[in-house]
Scaffold this active site. Structure first.
Site, PDB file in Angstrom:
ATOM      1  N   ALA A  65      70.659  40.705  56.517  1.00 29.95           N
ATOM      2  CA  ALA A  65      69.368  41.391  56.497  1.00 29.95           C
ATOM      3  C   ALA A  65      68.989  41.649  55.046  1.00 29.95           C
ATOM      4  O   ALA A  65      69.854  41.734  54.173  1.00 29.95           O
ATOM      5  CB  ALA A  65      69.491  42.704  57.259  1.00 29.95           C
ATOM      6  N   GLY A 108      73.712  39.741  59.054  1.00 28.28           N
ATOM      7  CA  GLY A 108      72.723  39.190  59.980  1.00 28.28           C
ATOM      8  C   GLY A 108      72.678  37.666  59.930  1.00 28.28           C
ATOM      9  O   GLY A 108      72.288  37.023  60.911  1.00 28.28           O
ATOM     10  N   GLU A 111      75.352  36.616  62.166  1.00 28.04           N
ATOM     11  CA  GLU A 111      74.899  36.941  63.525  1.00 28.04           C
ATOM     12  C   GLU A 111      73.842  35.958  64.003  1.00 28.04           C
ATOM     13  O   GLU A 111      73.835  35.560  65.177  1.00 28.04           O
ATOM     14  CB  GLU A 111      74.373  38.381  63.556  1.00 28.04           C
ATOM     15  CG  GLU A 111      75.502  39.382  63.329  1.00 28.04           C
ATOM     16  CD  GLU A 111      75.021  40.815  63.154  1.00 28.04           C
ATOM     17  OE1 GLU A 111      75.647  41.712  63.721  1.00 28.04           O
ATOM     18  OE2 GLU A 111      74.028  41.048  62.445  1.00 28.04           O
ATOM     19  N   GLU A 131      78.845  44.307  56.365  1.00 31.29           N
ATOM     20  CA  GLU A 131      78.067  45.534  56.486  1.00 31.29           C
ATOM     21  C   GLU A 131      78.875  46.775  56.120  1.00 31.29           C
ATOM     22  O   GLU A 131      78.344  47.744  55.583  1.00 31.29           O
ATOM     23  CB  GLU A 131      77.521  45.687  57.920  1.00 31.29           C
ATOM     24  CG  GLU A 131      76.445  44.689  58.304  1.00 31.29           C
ATOM     25  CD  GLU A 131      76.992  43.399  58.907  1.00 31.29           C
ATOM     26  OE1 GLU A 131      78.191  43.089  58.694  1.00 31.29           O
ATOM     27  OE2 GLU A 131      76.230  42.698  59.585  1.00 31.29           O
TER      28      GLU A 131
END
Ligand code: DAK
Length: 257
Positions: A65, A108, A111, A131
């Site tokens: 992200a 992300g 992911e 993270e």
């Protein structure tokens, strides 16, 4: 300014979507996720698209992200966060997705790669859920899909330490199905997509759905779902065509019915 998602016209049934924020290693901001969702809506409705390849560039698939955007965002009301709906959109896509991963697939980005049905890694790929280094935790499947794919030991190790794994380890762990030379990763993913594009579309859709159910269902429920899907295919013209073509020693011509 270049568009943050490059959407190619479908070729032989395969559409390539390229994440394109190279200055920030393809960090996934809301606008990029929004464009990805829209591209998937369009692809879902387009009969010319039979499979999707998602890729980045040689240095990064996506480094997670967008941390600058995250820093600016108030976490109150995270469930109304528009990014949640975008992630759900990607998970609901019914056609096969192939991720062609070179370089970093972190947070992300890892992911997103795990939302794909088939994952091809360049030799230079690095997967991780870092993270924890930011005082947060994975939020788009990094504790769930990763655990189902690589098992608890490695998932726990990655999520709690933030350490990355390379392509070889990812292959051994079952996160990716194939490793290729970095410059050939996208080409190989397209080739796989084109192979799938030649199959009967309803069978492809139900096969994807059925394999996905293995994550959610008990074995007996999954087997029941599989039998049901198998029975549905019995009524398709493409099944008849597939059987006829085999017996007549010719290639099948599937028409999606
Ligand atoms: N966001 C923003 N910018 C990033 C970035 C990121 N994730 N990753 C890299 N960049 C930027 C760097 O700041 C740098 O910008 P400049 O300094 O040039 O302006 C540029 O990209 C090049 O990066 P580096 O100079 O750092 O390149 P290196 O080769 O030295 O290092 C690296 C590469 C990938 C190891 C490093 O960039 C890095 O550690 N990046 C951060 C990786 C990370 O922590 N990713 C996890 C982010 S958190 C959600 C669902 C999911 C998520 C959130 C919400 N909801 C459902 C709501 C996901 C969260 C995450 O992914």
């Amino acid at each position: 300014m270049p568009h943050n998602l490059l959407v190619d016209a479908p070729e032989q049934g395969v559409q390539v979507l390229t994440l394109n924020r190279p200055d920030v290693l393809n960090a996934l901001n809301t606008d990029l996720l929004n464009n990805l969702s829209k591209a998937l809506d369009d692809a879902e409705a387009d009969p010319e698209v039979r499979a999707i390849v998602i890729t980045g560039n040689q240095k990064a698939f996506a480094a997670g992200a967008d941390i600058n955007e995250m820093a600016a965002r108030d976490l109150v009301g995270i469930l109304e966060d528009p990014r949640v709906a975008h992630w759900e959109r990607i998970a609901r896509f019914t056609k096969p997705i192939i991720a062609a991963v070179n370089g970093f697939a972190l947070g992300g980005g890892c992911e997103l790669a795990m939302h794909a049905d088939i994952l091809i890694a360049g030799e230079n790929a690095r997967f991780g859920q870092p993270e924890i280094n930011l005082g947060i935790m994975p939020g788009a499947g990094g504790t769930q899909r990763l655990t189902r794919k690589v098992g608890e030991a490695l998932a726990m190790h990655m999520a709690l330490t933030g350490e990355q794994i390379n392509a070889t380890r990812a292959l051994q762990a079952g996160l990716v199905s194939e490793i290729s030379q970095p410059e050939l990763t996208v080409e190989r993913a397209i080739e796989i997509g084109q192979t799938i594009a030649r199959k009967a579309p309803i069978a492809v859709r139900l096969t994807k759905e059925s394999v996905r159910k293995a994550d959610d269902m008990s074995l007996s429920d999954g087997l029941r779902f599989e039998r049901h899907a198998f029975t549905l295919l019995a009524g398709t013209a493409d099944r008849q065509e597939g059987l006829d073509a085999f017996r007549e020693k010719r290639s099948p011509r599937f028409n999606g019915q």
